[in-house]
Design an enzyme around this catalytic site. Structure first.
Site, PDB file in Angstrom:
ATOM      1  N   ASP A 133      25.223  -9.442 -27.624  1.00  0.00           N
ATOM      2  CA  ASP A 133      24.995 -10.433 -26.568  1.00  0.00           C
ATOM      3  C   ASP A 133      23.516 -10.579 -26.234  1.00  0.00           C
ATOM      4  OD1 ASP A 133      25.940 -12.313 -24.697  1.00  0.00           O
ATOM      5  OD2 ASP A 133      25.918 -10.844 -23.086  1.00  0.00           O
ATOM      6  N   SER A 147      26.671 -16.261 -20.587  1.00  0.00           N
ATOM      7  CA  SER A 147      27.612 -16.275 -21.701  1.00  0.00           C
ATOM      8  C   SER A 147      28.966 -16.780 -21.212  1.00  0.00           C
ATOM      9  CB  SER A 147      27.777 -14.860 -22.276  1.00  0.00           C
ATOM     10  OG  SER A 147      26.531 -14.346 -22.699  1.00  0.00           O
ATOM     11  N   GLN A 199      28.961 -17.608 -30.251  1.00  0.00           N
ATOM     12  CA  GLN A 199      28.965 -17.570 -28.791  1.00  0.00           C
ATOM     13  C   GLN A 199      28.637 -18.956 -28.243  1.00  0.00           C
ATOM     14  OE1 GLN A 199      25.609 -15.871 -26.222  1.00  0.00           O
ATOM     15  NE2 GLN A 199      27.128 -14.242 -26.057  1.00  0.00           N
TER      16      GLN A 199
END
Length: 287
Positions: A197, A217, A267
């Protein structure tokens, strides 16, 4: 900063119920990699060692509170001969903040093999260690590199990046955990879930330099392809093929130093403009 082993350590409360630790943070919301990593550890606690995780799909539903622990509820969706499926729900104060499905594949299985070649990148040792010049950093970059001082993150400068004109936005990052980790592949996998991430949403900003955005996110999908070590150098090849409607799609391929493709990530993140800088989320810097 606590060691990654402490961050990923979850406490068993009851059958299929686990609690992750809370850690001091300069971020306004719990780092998404921490939530995903702890959820994955909780899922693996319910799976036989004959199986290894090969994919996860998670949604960040509400911002977590960094000063409070999260509870992870594991559902045993399927236990097959070759595949096992788990669903994990992360909860804080009675509200779901994260939902994840994870799939596990039996370790001893065989099939066809191929992979993309690792893209060109300068050796990580030739790039600046941001911790060496942390006092010179400002704004988001200073918070970012202070928050994760146990991780060696070296972004390839634009003037040394071999780009592809077909890609709208791209960057490459070498990263690794600074301290030696035990020979436990599960720990390395969960550490990489945490690390994945970092910087990925920042790849979308490379096409919009100087534009302030509120970042978060939204969802995160990851596939684990081959064994690796998170305390050895890994190259994160990142692209952002599209951004619009205050959301950016980002993709990443992760290679080890030998050129083996060990993981892939997709993502989508919030990239909202027109938000006062004082309330914009500090997540990850763009080069």
């Amino acid at each position: 900063m606590p060691d990654i082993e402490e961050i990923l350590s979850v406490e068993r409360i009851d059958d299929d119920i686990y609690r992750g630790g809370a850690f001091a943070s300069a971020l306004r919301r719990t780092f998404g990699g921490q939530v995903a990593g702890q959820a994955l550890v909780a899922a693996t606690r319910t799976v036989s060692s004959e199986f290894a995780v090969h994919s996860l799909h998670g949604y960040f539903l509400r911002p977590g509170k960094p000063d409070q622990p999260a509870v992870f509820l594991v559902e045993r969706i399927r236990d097959g001969r070759s595949f096992v499926t788990r669903r994990v729900t992360g909860v804080q104060n009675g509200e779901t903040i994260f939902s994840m499905s994870a799939s596990f594949h039996i370790v001893d299985d065989h099939g066809i093999e191929h992979q993309d070649s690792m893209p060109p990148a300068p050796d990580p040792e030739t790039l600046a260690d941001q911790q060496d010049k942390r006092d010179q950093l400002r704004g988001n970059a200073k918070v970012f590199f202070s928050e994760w001082e146990n991780f060696d993150i070296r972004i390839v400068p634009r003037d040394r990046l071999v780009t592809n004109d077909a890609f709208a936005a791209q960057q490459r990052v070498w990263f690794r955990y600074r301290k030696p980790l035990p020979d436990d592949q599960l720990l390395h996998v969960c550490t990489l879930a945490y690390m994945s991430d970092m910087t990925l949403l920042g790849s979308s900003a490379t096409a919009h330099r100087g534009v302030e955005t509120q970042n978060a996110s939204l969802d995160h999908a990851m596939w684990f392809l081959r064994p690796f070590r998170a305390d050895d150098w890994l190259l994160y090849d990142q692209t952002s093929p599209s951004a619009g409607g205050a959301r950016a799609l980002t993709q990443g391929r992760i290679f080890d130093r030998a050129g083996r493709m060990v993981a892939a990530v997709t993502q989508e993140g919030l990239t909202r403009t027109g938000v006062p800088h004082s309330i914009a989320s500090v997540t990850r810097p763009a080069t």
